[in-house]
Write a protein that holds these residues in place. Structure first.
Motif, PDB file in Angstrom:
ATOM      1  N   THR A  48      -0.720 -24.060 -11.843  1.00  0.00           N
ATOM      2  CA  THR A  48       0.687 -24.287 -11.522  1.00  0.00           C
ATOM      3  C   THR A  48       1.423 -22.974 -11.319  1.00  0.00           C
ATOM      4  O   THR A  48       1.114 -21.964 -11.973  1.00  0.00           O
ATOM      5  CB  THR A  48       1.360 -25.113 -12.639  1.00  0.00           C
ATOM      6  OG1 THR A  48       2.750 -25.284 -12.358  1.00  0.00           O
ATOM      7  CG2 THR A  48       1.198 -24.447 -13.994  1.00  0.00           C
ATOM      8  N   VAL A  49       2.377 -22.986 -10.404  1.00  0.00           N
ATOM      9  CA  VAL A  49       3.179 -21.803 -10.125  1.00  0.00           C
ATOM     10  C   VAL A  49       4.517 -22.246  -9.551  1.00  0.00           C
ATOM     11  O   VAL A  49       4.610 -23.305  -8.914  1.00  0.00           O
ATOM     12  CB  VAL A  49       2.437 -20.863  -9.130  1.00  0.00           C
ATOM     13  CG1 VAL A  49       2.334 -21.504  -7.749  1.00  0.00           C
ATOM     14  CG2 VAL A  49       3.098 -19.497  -9.043  1.00  0.00           C
ATOM     15  N   CYS A  50       5.555 -21.457  -9.785  1.00  0.00           N
ATOM     16  CA  CYS A  50       6.869 -21.759  -9.198  1.00  0.00           C
ATOM     17  C   CYS A  50       7.735 -20.514  -9.216  1.00  0.00           C
ATOM     18  O   CYS A  50       7.508 -19.592 -10.011  1.00  0.00           O
ATOM     19  CB  CYS A  50       7.568 -22.902  -9.948  1.00  0.00           C
ATOM     20  SG  CYS A  50       8.051 -22.522 -11.645  1.00  0.00           S
ATOM     21  N   PHE A  51       8.721 -20.491  -8.329  1.00  0.00           N
ATOM     22  CA  PHE A  51       9.736 -19.446  -8.381  1.00  0.00           C
ATOM     23  C   PHE A  51      10.671 -19.743  -9.545  1.00  0.00           C
ATOM     24  O   PHE A  51      11.026 -20.901  -9.811  1.00  0.00           O
ATOM     25  CB  PHE A  51      10.525 -19.395  -7.077  1.00  0.00           C
ATOM     26  CG  PHE A  51       9.746 -18.846  -5.913  1.00  0.00           C
ATOM     27  CD1 PHE A  51       9.485 -17.483  -5.821  1.00  0.00           C
ATOM     28  CD2 PHE A  51       9.268 -19.681  -4.911  1.00  0.00           C
ATOM     29  CE1 PHE A  51       8.763 -16.968  -4.750  1.00  0.00           C
ATOM     30  CE2 PHE A  51       8.543 -19.186  -3.842  1.00  0.00           C
ATOM     31  CZ  PHE A  51       8.284 -17.821  -3.751  1.00  0.00           C
ATOM     32  N   ALA A  52      11.089 -18.691 -10.241  1.00  0.00           N
ATOM     33  CA  ALA A  52      11.895 -18.872 -11.446  1.00  0.00           C
ATOM     34  C   ALA A  52      13.342 -19.195 -11.141  1.00  0.00           C
ATOM     35  O   ALA A  52      14.001 -19.916 -11.906  1.00  0.00           O
ATOM     36  CB  ALA A  52      11.829 -17.605 -12.311  1.00  0.00           C
ATOM     37  N   ASP A  53      13.862 -18.670 -10.021  1.00  0.00           N
ATOM     38  CA  ASP A  53      15.272 -18.877  -9.699  1.00  0.00           C
ATOM     39  C   ASP A  53      15.463 -18.757  -8.194  1.00  0.00           C
ATOM     40  O   ASP A  53      14.504 -18.668  -7.420  1.00  0.00           O
ATOM     41  CB  ASP A  53      16.164 -17.878 -10.452  1.00  0.00           C
ATOM     42  CG  ASP A  53      15.773 -16.427 -10.205  1.00  0.00           C
ATOM     43  OD1 ASP A  53      15.083 -16.149  -9.191  1.00  0.00           O
ATOM     44  OD2 ASP A  53      16.154 -15.550 -11.001  1.00  0.00           O
ATOM     45  N   GLU A  54      16.717 -18.731  -7.780  1.00  0.00           N
ATOM     46  CA  GLU A  54      17.031 -18.722  -6.349  1.00  0.00           C
ATOM     47  C   GLU A  54      16.705 -17.401  -5.669  1.00  0.00           C
ATOM     48  O   GLU A  54      16.550 -17.354  -4.452  1.00  0.00           O
ATOM     49  CB  GLU A  54      18.515 -19.051  -6.157  1.00  0.00           C
ATOM     50  CG  GLU A  54      18.885 -20.470  -6.579  1.00  0.00           C
ATOM     51  CD  GLU A  54      20.347 -20.785  -6.319  1.00  0.00           C
ATOM     52  OE1 GLU A  54      21.096 -19.845  -5.960  1.00  0.00           O
ATOM     53  OE2 GLU A  54      20.738 -21.953  -6.462  1.00  0.00           O
ATOM     54  N   THR A  55      16.612 -16.308  -6.429  1.00  0.00           N
ATOM     55  CA  THR A  55      16.369 -15.005  -5.816  1.00  0.00           C
ATOM     56  C   THR A  55      14.943 -14.875  -5.305  1.00  0.00           C
ATOM     57  O   THR A  55      14.689 -14.139  -4.352  1.00  0.00           O
ATOM     58  CB  THR A  55      16.635 -13.870  -6.823  1.00  0.00           C
ATOM     59  OG1 THR A  55      15.652 -13.920  -7.881  1.00  0.00           O
ATOM     60  CG2 THR A  55      18.034 -13.991  -7.417  1.00  0.00           C
ATOM     61  N   GLY A  56      13.993 -15.558  -5.934  1.00  0.00           N
ATOM     62  CA  GLY A  56      12.600 -15.441  -5.551  1.00  0.00           C
ATOM     63  C   GLY A  56      11.905 -14.215  -6.110  1.00  0.00           C
ATOM     64  O   GLY A  56      10.725 -13.981  -5.827  1.00  0.00           O
ATOM     65  N   HIS A  57      12.610 -13.424  -6.928  1.00  0.00           N
ATOM     66  CA  HIS A  57      11.997 -12.217  -7.482  1.00  0.00           C
ATOM     67  C   HIS A  57      10.987 -12.545  -8.587  1.00  0.00           C
ATOM     68  O   HIS A  57       9.944 -11.912  -8.690  1.00  0.00           O
ATOM     69  CB  HIS A  57      13.071 -11.283  -8.039  1.00  0.00           C
ATOM     70  CG  HIS A  57      14.031 -10.769  -7.022  1.00  0.00           C
ATOM     71  ND1 HIS A  57      13.624 -10.277  -5.803  1.00  0.00           N
ATOM     72  CD2 HIS A  57      15.397 -10.666  -7.024  1.00  0.00           C
ATOM     73  CE1 HIS A  57      14.680  -9.890  -5.093  1.00  0.00           C
ATOM     74  NE2 HIS A  57      15.764 -10.128  -5.818  1.00  0.00           N
ATOM     75  N   LEU A  58      11.331 -13.528  -9.425  1.00  0.00           N
ATOM     76  CA  LEU A  58      10.481 -13.883 -10.557  1.00  0.00           C
ATOM     77  C   LEU A  58       9.620 -15.095 -10.229  1.00  0.00           C
ATOM     78  O   LEU A  58      10.073 -16.042  -9.585  1.00  0.00           O
ATOM     79  CB  LEU A  58      11.320 -14.188 -11.793  1.00  0.00           C
ATOM     80  CG  LEU A  58      12.095 -13.035 -12.443  1.00  0.00           C
ATOM     81  CD1 LEU A  58      12.867 -13.544 -13.651  1.00  0.00           C
ATOM     82  CD2 LEU A  58      11.154 -11.905 -12.853  1.00  0.00           C
ATOM     83  N   ILE A  59       8.377 -15.060 -10.701  1.00  0.00           N
ATOM     84  CA  ILE A  59       7.425 -16.162 -10.524  1.00  0.00           C
ATOM     85  C   ILE A  59       6.844 -16.521 -11.890  1.00  0.00           C
ATOM     86  O   ILE A  59       6.484 -15.625 -12.668  1.00  0.00           O
ATOM     87  CB  ILE A  59       6.298 -15.772  -9.551  1.00  0.00           C
ATOM     88  CG1 ILE A  59       6.856 -15.509  -8.154  1.00  0.00           C
ATOM     89  CG2 ILE A  59       5.225 -16.855  -9.495  1.00  0.00           C
ATOM     90  CD1 ILE A  59       5.833 -14.935  -7.179  1.00  0.00           C
ATOM     91  N   PHE A  60       6.761 -17.802 -12.175  1.00  0.00           N
ATOM     92  CA  PHE A  60       6.107 -18.295 -13.382  1.00  0.00           C
ATOM     93  C   PHE A  60       4.751 -18.896 -12.999  1.00  0.00           C
ATOM     94  O   PHE A  60       4.641 -19.588 -11.987  1.00  0.00           O
ATOM     95  CB  PHE A  60       6.943 -19.377 -14.075  1.00  0.00           C
ATOM     96  CG  PHE A  60       8.296 -18.924 -14.556  1.00  0.00           C
ATOM     97  CD1 PHE A  60       8.516 -17.626 -14.978  1.00  0.00           C
ATOM     98  CD2 PHE A  60       9.354 -19.823 -14.592  1.00  0.00           C
ATOM     99  CE1 PHE A  60       9.760 -17.212 -15.427  1.00  0.00           C
ATOM    100  CE2 PHE A  60      10.612 -19.434 -15.041  1.00  0.00           C
ATOM    101  CZ  PHE A  60      10.817 -18.125 -15.459  1.00  0.00           C
ATOM    102  N   SER A  61       3.746 -18.670 -13.828  1.00  0.00           N
ATOM    103  CA  SER A  61       2.429 -19.260 -13.573  1.00  0.00           C
ATOM    104  C   SER A  61       1.804 -19.754 -14.872  1.00  0.00           C
ATOM    105  O   SER A  61       2.103 -19.250 -15.962  1.00  0.00           O
ATOM    106  CB  SER A  61       1.499 -18.244 -12.900  1.00  0.00           C
ATOM    107  OG  SER A  61       1.216 -17.151 -13.766  1.00  0.00           O
ATOM    108  N   GLY A  62       0.918 -20.757 -14.749  1.00  0.00           N
ATOM    109  CA  GLY A  62       0.206 -21.294 -15.899  1.00  0.00           C
ATOM    110  C   GLY A  62      -1.238 -21.558 -15.526  1.00  0.00           C
ATOM    111  O   GLY A  62      -1.535 -21.965 -14.394  1.00  0.00           O
ATOM    112  N   SER A  63      -2.158 -21.351 -16.466  1.00  0.00           N
ATOM    113  CA  SER A  63      -3.577 -21.352 -16.138  1.00  0.00           C
ATOM    114  C   SER A  63      -4.410 -22.041 -17.211  1.00  0.00           C
ATOM    115  O   SER A  63      -3.945 -22.290 -18.334  1.00  0.00           O
ATOM    116  CB  SER A  63      -4.049 -19.897 -15.978  1.00  0.00           C
ATOM    117  OG  SER A  63      -5.443 -19.780 -15.953  1.00  0.00           O
ATOM    118  N   ASP A  64      -5.664 -22.302 -16.848  1.00  0.00           N
ATOM    119  CA  ASP A  64      -6.626 -22.807 -17.820  1.00  0.00           C
ATOM    120  C   ASP A  64      -7.015 -21.754 -18.850  1.00  0.00           C
ATOM    121  O   ASP A  64      -7.741 -22.066 -19.806  1.00  0.00           O
ATOM    122  CB  ASP A  64      -7.882 -23.309 -17.100  1.00  0.00           C
ATOM    123  CG  ASP A  64      -7.730 -24.750 -16.621  1.00  0.00           C
ATOM    124  OD1 ASP A  64      -6.860 -25.463 -17.161  1.00  0.00           O
ATOM    125  OD2 ASP A  64      -8.472 -25.156 -15.706  1.00  0.00           O
TER     126      ASP A  64
END
Length: 473
Positions: free
Chosen positions: A259-275
């Motif tokens: 899973t992955v997503c942009f953290a906010d509207e700026t697109g600078h931060l990305i969150f990710s989750g893994s096995d």
């Protein structure tokens, strides 16, 4: 989970057929979550203090809709109207647990489903190459029936562009495809009735065999210019839609990135989750060392199946195969990950085995999460979880699918399980709360897309027989 000492009906209704509301909802003074986000949630979904002045007692309980209306008509707040927080306080009491009404049924598993940002469209993706886009405002009529191209195993994810003109769909392939949603044709068969352009995420420095790379998650940026994707080769990709090429590949984790997503509207931060059981935060503004995360968050004992951002660049939630949802604040992240112990049988596989009973009480010795929510089941597939809508609830709830065929709703601050919706015969992999109306859609491996509402009356929902293929309402 902590439970309340107060009897409060969060739904104001006891007639839901498939859904139930807990009468053990914690009071607003609960200290289960003693953090900034508790105060933020209260500010976004709590009534004006003058509107609640008639409520007696030491603990602040939800103010009834009648008292709120009396306070508004009496201009207790001095504004002569409800604020957005007042509106959220009223709307959030009416949980959409009445139902279900069937929207559609296919002879294959439903994997993904989401409302558009304005709630006018609903997208559902099925294992047998089908993606359907429903027009919510036109009695759920199928606006676009898409037959996907080059599908491997299933549709793993879909994402609508912010302007709702294009849909991107992914499967276990490094190539995702983009479809023009706004075209006149209802039937969209890949490269027969319409062109489904392929967007190849493989970069020059990829050492992996193209046949072995698959995309688990893909999301548009807020400005619609980029896509971020999570893959089974332990990497995160950013794709530039203007240049039609990947602009960044991050070797992000030590196992599949689910899973992955942009953290906010700026697109600078990305969150990710893994096995690899870690959540990571990536800051593209200071991405100096390739593969170096801005921070790591530990707490899950098993792999992470999904992440949803609070869209403020600070908080997010994650679903884990340790059968929990966790709430995170990136200000608590570490610069690197310490060893995460494997506390259960290493032969356990969530795809076909039940979670060991002894493992349900285990805790991570370095848990950095703010809160943990338990009750649902994260087995068989990558179950998804979300914050409830900001407009109607002030994001005061967390809701998630479950492998037991149900939907679960938790109070963000108190941690209480406030409602469940039981109907499906197979896992509910995805679910979506309408951005404005009290309506939730559940999508299950039994092929059913089901609608849950709070209709404002005691009218019984219609029930459709399983042999009816495509009922509309």
């Amino acid at each position: 989970m902590s439970r309340s000492r107060k009897d409060v009906n969060a739904c104001d209704d006891g007639n839901a057929r498939g859904g139930t509301c807990s009468k053990e909802v914690c009071s607003e003074s609960s200290d289960y979550l003693n953090h900034d986000i508790a105060q933020l949630t209260k500010l976004r979904s709590g009534p004006h203090e003058l509107l609640s002045r008639g409520v007696q007692g030491r603990r602040r309980l939800p103010v009834s809709t009648l008292k709120m209306l009396v306070g508004r008509e009496g201009n207790y707040s001095g504004r002569g109207r409800f604020s957005s927080a007042d509106g959220c306080h009223v709307l959030s009491r009416y949980l959409p647990v009445n139902g279900p009404w069937w929207v559609d049924r296919m002879e294959s598993r439903a994997y993904v489903s989401q409302f558009s940002a304005d709630g006018s469209l609903f997208v559902a993706g099925f294992q047998t190459s089908h993606i359907r886009i429903y027009n919510v405002d036109r009695a759920w009529k199928v606006q676009k029936d898409i037959l996907a191209k080059s599908l491997r195993w299933t549709i793993t994810d879909t994402t609508l562009s912010p302007d709702q003109r294009f849909l991107v769909y992914a499967s276990l392939s490094p190539v995702v495809h983009i479809v023009n949603v706004g075209s006149a044709s209802t039937e969209s068969v890949a490269n027969i009735t319409e062109i489904h352009d392929g967007l190849d995420f493989i970069t020059e420095d990829d050492d992996d065999n193209e046949d072995e790379v698959g995309i688990f998650s893909v999301k548009f940026s807020t400005d619609g210019r980029e896509l971020v994707a999570a893959s089974n080769n332990n990497s995160i990709y950013v794709y530039d839609l203007e240049t039609k090429r990947p602009s960044l590949r991050i070797p992000a984790h030590k196992s599949d990135v689910n899973t992955v997503c942009f953290a906010d509207e700026t697109g600078h931060l990305i969150f990710s989750g893994s096995d690899d059981r870690l959540c990571k935060v990536w800051d593209r503004r200071c991405f100096v060392t390739k593969g170096k995360a801005a921070g790591v968050l530990m707490g899950h004992l098993e792999g992470i199946t999904f992440i949803d951002s609070h869209v403020d660049g600070r908080y997010f939630i994650s679903n884990g195969k340790d059968q929990t949802t966790k709430l995170w604040d990136i200000r608590k992240m570490s610069s690197n990950a310490k060893y995460t112990p494997r506390l259960r049988d290493p032969s356990w596989d969530y795809r076909w085995m039940d979670y060991p009973n002894h493992a349900r009480t285990l805790k991570h010795p370095r848990d950095q999460s703010l809160a943990t929510y338990k009750g649902h089941s994260v087995l068989r597939t990558l179950i998804r979880c979300y914050f409830s809508p900001a407009y109607s609830t002030g994001q005061k709830y967390i809701y998630t699918g479950s492998s037991d065929g149900s939907l679960y709703i938790y109070d963000l601050v108190s941690g209480a399980q406030v409602a469940t919706c039981h109907h499906h015969e197979s896992p509910v992999r995805d679910c979506s709360w309408h951005p404005f109306y009290p309506m939730i859609i559940t999508s299950s491996w039994d092929g059913v897309i089901a609608r849950w509402e709070f209709p404002g009356s005691n009218e019984e929902p219609s029930q459709w027989e399983p042999n009816q293929r495509r009922p509309y309402f």
